[in-house]
Design a protein around this motif. Structure first.
Motif, PDB file in Angstrom:
ATOM      1  N   GLU A  43       0.838  -1.200   0.000  1.00 48.87           N
ATOM      2  CA  GLU A  43       0.000   0.000   0.000  1.00 48.87           C
ATOM      3  C   GLU A  43       0.874   1.251   0.000  1.00 48.87           C
ATOM      4  N   LYS A  44       1.976   1.197   0.749  1.00 52.24           N
ATOM      5  CA  LYS A  44       2.893   2.339   0.800  1.00 52.24           C
ATOM      6  C   LYS A  44       3.686   2.495  -0.486  1.00 52.24           C
ATOM      7  N   GLU A  45       4.162   1.366  -1.021  1.00 55.31           N
ATOM      8  CA  GLU A  45       4.992   1.394  -2.223  1.00 55.31           C
ATOM      9  C   GLU A  45       4.601   0.204  -3.097  1.00 55.31           C
ATOM     10  N   ASN A  46       3.698   0.445  -4.010  1.00 53.12           N
ATOM     11  CA  ASN A  46       3.160  -0.603  -4.861  1.00 53.12           C
ATOM     12  C   ASN A  46       4.176  -1.010  -5.921  1.00 53.12           C
ATOM     13  N   GLY A  47       4.091  -2.253  -6.375  1.00 51.34           N
ATOM     14  CA  GLY A  47       4.936  -2.707  -7.474  1.00 51.34           C
ATOM     15  C   GLY A  47       6.342  -3.100  -7.080  1.00 51.34           C
ATOM     16  N   GLN A  48       6.524  -3.549  -5.850  1.00 51.49           N
ATOM     17  CA  GLN A  48       7.850  -3.982  -5.414  1.00 51.49           C
ATOM     18  C   GLN A  48       8.139  -5.390  -5.934  1.00 51.49           C
ATOM     19  N   SER A  49       9.412  -5.708  -6.076  1.00 57.89           N
ATOM     20  CA  SER A  49       9.792  -7.053  -6.496  1.00 57.89           C
ATOM     21  C   SER A  49       9.656  -8.007  -5.317  1.00 57.89           C
ATOM     22  N   GLN A  50       9.582  -9.305  -5.631  1.00 58.68           N
ATOM     23  CA  GLN A  50       9.503 -10.310  -4.577  1.00 58.68           C
ATOM     24  C   GLN A  50      10.734 -10.245  -3.688  1.00 58.68           C
ATOM     25  N   LYS A  51      11.893 -10.026  -4.290  1.00 58.69           N
ATOM     26  CA  LYS A  51      13.137  -9.961  -3.521  1.00 58.69           C
ATOM     27  C   LYS A  51      13.103  -8.787  -2.548  1.00 58.69           C
ATOM     28  N   MET A  52      12.650  -7.631  -3.020  1.00 56.85           N
ATOM     29  CA  MET A  52      12.551  -6.460  -2.143  1.00 56.85           C
ATOM     30  C   MET A  52      11.612  -6.743  -0.965  1.00 56.85           C
ATOM     31  N   LEU A  53      10.488  -7.361  -1.257  1.00 56.40           N
ATOM     32  CA  LEU A  53       9.514  -7.668  -0.198  1.00 56.40           C
ATOM     33  C   LEU A  53      10.091  -8.657   0.806  1.00 56.40           C
ATOM     34  N   ALA A  54      10.769  -9.689   0.307  1.00 53.05           N
ATOM     35  CA  ALA A  54      11.377 -10.677   1.205  1.00 53.05           C
ATOM     36  C   ALA A  54      12.419 -10.007   2.099  1.00 53.05           C
ATOM     37  N   ASP A  55      13.232  -9.111   1.517  1.00 49.08           N
ATOM     38  CA  ASP A  55      14.255  -8.411   2.296  1.00 49.08           C
ATOM     39  C   ASP A  55      13.628  -7.532   3.371  1.00 49.08           C
ATOM     40  N   LYS A  56      12.587  -6.776   2.993  1.00 46.16           N
ATOM     41  CA  LYS A  56      11.956  -5.866   3.948  1.00 46.16           C
ATOM     42  C   LYS A  56      11.227  -6.608   5.061  1.00 46.16           C
ATOM     43  N   LEU A  57      10.645  -7.754   4.719  1.00 42.74           N
ATOM     44  CA  LEU A  57       9.914  -8.536   5.720  1.00 42.74           C
ATOM     45  C   LEU A  57      10.819  -9.506   6.469  1.00 42.74           C
ATOM     46  N   LYS A  58      12.073  -9.573   6.013  1.00 41.34           N
ATOM     47  CA  LYS A  58      13.067 -10.463   6.630  1.00 41.34           C
ATOM     48  C   LYS A  58      12.604 -11.919   6.642  1.00 41.34           C
ATOM     49  N   VAL A  59      12.129 -12.358   5.463  1.00 39.75           N
ATOM     50  CA  VAL A  59      11.734 -13.752   5.273  1.00 39.75           C
ATOM     51  C   VAL A  59      12.461 -14.312   4.057  1.00 39.75           C
ATOM     52  N   LYS A  60      12.464 -15.622   3.948  1.00 37.19           N
ATOM     53  CA  LYS A  60      13.115 -16.295   2.828  1.00 37.19           C
ATOM     54  C   LYS A  60      12.308 -16.063   1.549  1.00 37.19           C
ATOM     55  N   PRO A  61      12.979 -16.041   0.400  1.00 38.97           N
ATOM     56  CA  PRO A  61      12.248 -15.905  -0.875  1.00 38.97           C
ATOM     57  C   PRO A  61      11.171 -16.978  -1.052  1.00 38.97           C
ATOM     58  N   SER A  62      11.429 -18.201  -0.588  1.00 43.24           N
ATOM     59  CA  SER A  62      10.426 -19.261  -0.720  1.00 43.24           C
ATOM     60  C   SER A  62       9.179 -18.944   0.119  1.00 43.24           C
TER      61      SER A  62
END
Length: 143
Positions: A43-62
């Motif tokens: 909602e804050k920043e739409n259109g992020q990559s999966q890698k960016m989201l995983a990094d920000k949420l501190k979870v594994k790509p899987s």
């Protein structure tokens, strides 16, 4: 001093009760516990990559991949190929996802109200400051 009376014991109890209360409020939204942070990030920043989201949420790509698939099925988000790099998927929040975010903000307000009931304005300021200091202290030990 008994373990449950130590600062660590009290913090663990608070985190557990907070988790359970949040979970009970989230049940009515149909969201799983890990999904709100993903929706709010988009909602804050739409259109992020999966890698960016995983990094920000501190979870594994899987882990993020499973979350995204589940949330695509419920039409909260959609995945699109990056226009400049076909190897990259971008994740976008849908209108249905935005509606869920409104409910998440209401839940957050409710949790804040419940947590801080019977506190004076001054006490609310102090507890926020103290918790921020505890967080900062712990983060500095991790560097």
């Amino acid at each position: 001093m008994k373990c449950e009376e130590t600062l660590n014991g009290i913090l663990m109890q608070v985190m557990r009760v907070h988790f359970l209360r949040t979970h009970s409020l989230l049940e009515e939204t149909g969201l799983y516990h890990g999904q709100p942070p993903l929706l709010l990030l988009l909602e804050k920043e739409n259109g992020q990559s999966q890698k960016m989201l995983a990094d920000k949420l501190k979870v594994k790509p899987s882990t993020i991949n499973v979350m995204i698939k589940r949330m695509e099925k419920t039409e909260l988000i959609e995945r699109k190929q990056d226009e400049n790099d076909q190897r990259t998927s971008r994740i976008f929040i849908t209108e249905k996802g935005r509606e869920k975010c409104k409910k998440l903000y209401e839940i957050n307000e409710e949790m804040e109200k419940e947590c801080l009931q019977n506190f004076t304005v001054e006490e609310k300021i102090i507890i926020r400051r103290l918790l921020i200091q505890i967080k900062d202290n712990l983060k500095s030990c991790m560097d």
